[in-house]
Motif scaffolding. Structure first.
Motif, PDB file in Angstrom:
ATOM      1  N   SER A   1       1.328  -0.190  13.653  1.00  0.00           N
ATOM      2  CA  SER A   1       2.407   0.648  14.189  1.00  0.00           C
ATOM      3  C   SER A   1       2.794   0.243  15.617  1.00  0.00           C
ATOM      4  N   ARG A   2       1.897  -0.464  16.312  1.00  0.00           N
ATOM      5  CA  ARG A   2       2.231  -0.903  17.674  1.00  0.00           C
ATOM      6  C   ARG A   2       2.787  -2.322  17.699  1.00  0.00           C
ATOM      7  N   GLY A   3       2.981  -2.899  16.522  1.00  0.00           N
ATOM      8  CA  GLY A   3       3.575  -4.233  16.459  1.00  0.00           C
ATOM      9  C   GLY A   3       2.559  -5.366  16.516  1.00  0.00           C
ATOM     10  N   HIS A   4       1.269  -5.031  16.593  1.00  0.00           N
ATOM     11  CA  HIS A   4       0.259  -6.093  16.614  1.00  0.00           C
ATOM     12  C   HIS A   4       0.023  -6.624  15.201  1.00  0.00           C
ATOM     13  N   ILE A   5      -0.293  -7.910  15.119  1.00  0.00           N
ATOM     14  CA  ILE A   5      -0.530  -8.510  13.802  1.00  0.00           C
ATOM     15  C   ILE A   5      -1.826  -7.947  13.213  1.00  0.00           C
ATOM     16  N   SER A   6      -1.752  -7.550  11.938  1.00  0.00           N
ATOM     17  CA  SER A   6      -2.916  -7.008  11.224  1.00  0.00           C
ATOM     18  C   SER A   6      -2.940  -7.680   9.845  1.00  0.00           C
ATOM     19  N   ASN A   7      -3.749  -7.178   8.945  1.00  0.00           N
ATOM     20  CA  ASN A   7      -3.712  -7.716   7.578  1.00  0.00           C
ATOM     21  C   ASN A   7      -4.203  -6.683   6.584  1.00  0.00           C
ATOM     22  N   LEU A   8      -4.061  -7.053   5.292  1.00  0.00           N
ATOM     23  CA  LEU A   8      -4.381  -6.104   4.222  1.00  0.00           C
ATOM     24  C   LEU A   8      -5.810  -6.265   3.709  1.00  0.00           C
ATOM     25  N   GLY A   9      -6.623  -7.049   4.416  1.00  0.00           N
ATOM     26  CA  GLY A   9      -8.020  -7.247   3.989  1.00  0.00           C
ATOM     27  C   GLY A   9      -8.167  -8.553   3.221  1.00  0.00           C
ATOM     28  N   ARG A  10      -9.419  -9.064   3.160  1.00  0.00           N
ATOM     29  CA  ARG A  10      -9.656 -10.337   2.481  1.00  0.00           C
ATOM     30  C   ARG A  10      -9.210 -10.256   1.031  1.00  0.00           C
ATOM     31  N   GLY A  11      -8.461 -11.258   0.599  1.00  0.00           N
ATOM     32  CA  GLY A  11      -7.925 -11.261  -0.761  1.00  0.00           C
ATOM     33  C   GLY A  11      -6.615 -10.494  -0.870  1.00  0.00           C
ATOM     34  N   GLY A  12      -6.085 -10.059   0.291  1.00  0.00           N
ATOM     35  CA  GLY A  12      -4.940  -9.135   0.307  1.00  0.00           C
ATOM     36  C   GLY A  12      -3.595  -9.691  -0.110  1.00  0.00           C
ATOM     37  N   SER A  13      -3.494 -10.996  -0.370  1.00  0.00           N
ATOM     38  CA  SER A  13      -2.190 -11.531  -0.809  1.00  0.00           C
ATOM     39  C   SER A  13      -1.768 -10.934  -2.153  1.00  0.00           C
ATOM     40  N   ASP A  14      -2.749 -10.647  -3.002  1.00  0.00           N
ATOM     41  CA  ASP A  14      -2.436  -9.992  -4.290  1.00  0.00           C
ATOM     42  C   ASP A  14      -1.711  -8.670  -4.023  1.00  0.00           C
ATOM     43  N   TYR A  15      -2.198  -7.974  -3.006  1.00  0.00           N
ATOM     44  CA  TYR A  15      -1.659  -6.640  -2.688  1.00  0.00           C
ATOM     45  C   TYR A  15      -0.224  -6.756  -2.153  1.00  0.00           C
TER      46      TYR A  15
END
Ligand code: ADP
Ligand code: ASP
Ligand code: MG
Length: 447
Positions: free
Chosen positions: A189-203
């Motif tokens: 929400s603050r614009g910082h890069i995050s991710n959906l967790g390991r293996g998250g491309s499926d998501y």
């Protein structure tokens, strides 16, 4: 419109990328193509960050190797007239990675935020390469439309924000034939890069499929489909032709790594089928995950490799509810609670779980009559399927017997772990042997 997702091994080498190119370019309908980082790159990036934090100069070598690997792939798969532009974009990203790692080295501090930034380069580079490799494709950056928020200190999808942004970005390009999207990466929400967790491309792919009403989500990987067990561990495992969403969800939640667990839910609720396909054997029909189902009792065997057994030793049974509630309300998933102040948890939650119980039961623990105890190095193994009441009774005995016959000690007796899973705990060192024993007993004999 279809959404296709290609994992790390599918985009790992020039040979595999050529398979991806032919699969994508031969599809008649419009596509969104989600890609992972080149195989192994996310792990290398994590190592790079760790080395930089330790001021270990090896991180420079890792960055050079990452640069060289991407340049070699560009040379092999991108048309000669597009190579210079592709190399320039990738080069800029690697220069930025170098700066970030130099800063970490100077500070000697790797924070979760800087670590998330470092791992993001994998998908940011692979998607640029795939975009330059696939004729007629355009690139859209997930950093612009996948949003996460913090829940109990964990980064999770902010579905509402993401939904709005996806429509904003994709409604403008509705007529495009092939849109390439990096998987896994997001912003908070603050614009910082995050991710959906390991293996998250499926998501990432599943979220896009659900929001944009795709006709199907195809997950292209390195096996012929969803199998009765992990083929790397169980040699007798075979491909399951059909699974229901619920069966697939149960298998994934219980560690079947072929699909990242949160993936199924968005497409299930939108009733969009998933097909698991092999990039290296594209003519194999794969596994269809849909409303239908396998029509079988037990569909597969899976495991959560790293679990612990958490016990409130000496506590009366009446405290069980308070124990389980205090853990789950604070973001610790409790697996297979036995109703007697014992449950399994993911090993990664163990410190957090101990802290929670120590603070919630501080007064009771002070007397010394009750203790919080943790048994480490266990694995949860499960049979998954239509676990009916009758089956629970029969299967529980068969489950324990199959392990017994092989001399495998059971650390926590089999019990129903969820509506479609019956599981027990064994010492981690017996994991592979247990999976084979249970697979032989329940799957091979019923084939
Ligand atoms: P990708 O890089 O394509 O995302 P993953 O490594 O995440 O691929 O997932 C594919 C791997 O999942 C397979 O190579 C296989 O070893 C493993 N796997 C674990 N359980 C299963 C299962 N039940 N069926 C098929 N593959 C499984
Ligand atoms: N590259 C990320 C990982 O290795 C995400 C993914 O491959 O799905 O975990
Ligand atoms: Mg994967």
């Amino acid at each position: 419109m279809k959404v296709l997702k290609f994992g790390g091994t599918s985009v790992g080498t020039p040979e595999s990328l050529n398979c991806v190119k032919s699969i994508v370019e031969n599809q008649p309908e419009p596509l969104i193509v989600t890609v992972s980082a080149l195989g192994g790159i996310t792990n290398r990036l994590i190592e790079c960050g760790n080395r930089a934090e330790d001021a270990d100069p090896v991180y420079h070598d890792i960055i050079s190797q990452i640069r060289q690997r991407h340049f070699d792939v560009i040379k092999a798969v991108v048309a000669p007239d597009c190579q210079a532009q592709c190399r320039e974009i990738v080069s800029k990203l690697i220069d930025e990675l170098q700066l970030v790692c130099d800063a970490i080295c100077l500070l000697r501090e790797l924070t979760p935020r800087s670590s998330d930034l470092i791992v993001s380069y994998g998908e940011r580079m692979s998607s640029v390469i795939v975009n330059h490799m696939i004729n007629g494709s355009i690139l859209r950056n997930s950093l612009d439309f996948i949003r996460t928020k913090q829940v109990y200190g964990k980064s999770v999808l902010d579905r509402e924000q993401t939904s709005e942004l996806i429509h904003e970005y994709f409604d403008q390009i509705a007529g495009e034939k092939i849109v390439i999207v990096p998987g896994f990466i997001s912003r908070d929400s603050r614009g910082h890069i995050s991710n959906l967790g390991r293996g998250g491309s499926d998501y990432t792919a599943a979220i896009l499929a659900a929001e944009l009403h795709a006709s199907v989500l195809e997950i292209w990987t390195d096996v012929d489909g969803f199998m009765t067990a992990d083929p790397r561990v169980v040699a007798d495992a075979y491909v399951i032709d059909n699974l229901s969403f619920v069966e697939a969800m149960e298998l994934c939640n219980f560690g079947a790594k072929v699909v990242y667990p949160p993936t199924i839910y968005p497409v299930f609720t939108a009733n969009i089928p998933i097909i698991i396909k092999n990039t290296f054997n594209a003519t194999h029909p794969g596994t269809l995950i849909s409303e239908g189902g396998s029509g079988r009792g037990i569909v597969g065997v899976s495991a959560i490799a790293d679990t612990c057994l958490l016990s409130l030793t000496g506590a009366p049974m009446e405290w069980n509810e308070r124990m389980i509630n205090s853990l789950s309300r604070n973001g610790v998933e409790t697996l297979m609670p036995n109703g007697q102040c014992q449950c399994a948890i993911h090993a990664s939650d163990s410190k957090r779980a101990m802290d929670i119980l120590q603070s919630k039961f501080a007064e009771e623990l002070a007397s010394g009559a009750v203790k919080v105890e943790l048994t480490n190095d266990l694995s949860a193994i499960a049979i998954i399927g239509a676990v009916t009441e009758q089956m629970v009774t029969n299967a529980t005995e068969q489950f324990a017997a199959a392990l017994n016959v092989c001399g495998i000690p059971v650390s926590y007796a089999p019990r129903q772990a969820s509506p479609g899973a019956l599981a027990c705990l064994v010492p981690h060192s017996f994991l592979n042997q247990s999976l084979n024993a249970i697979h032989s007993s329940f799957i091979v004999t019923s084939k």
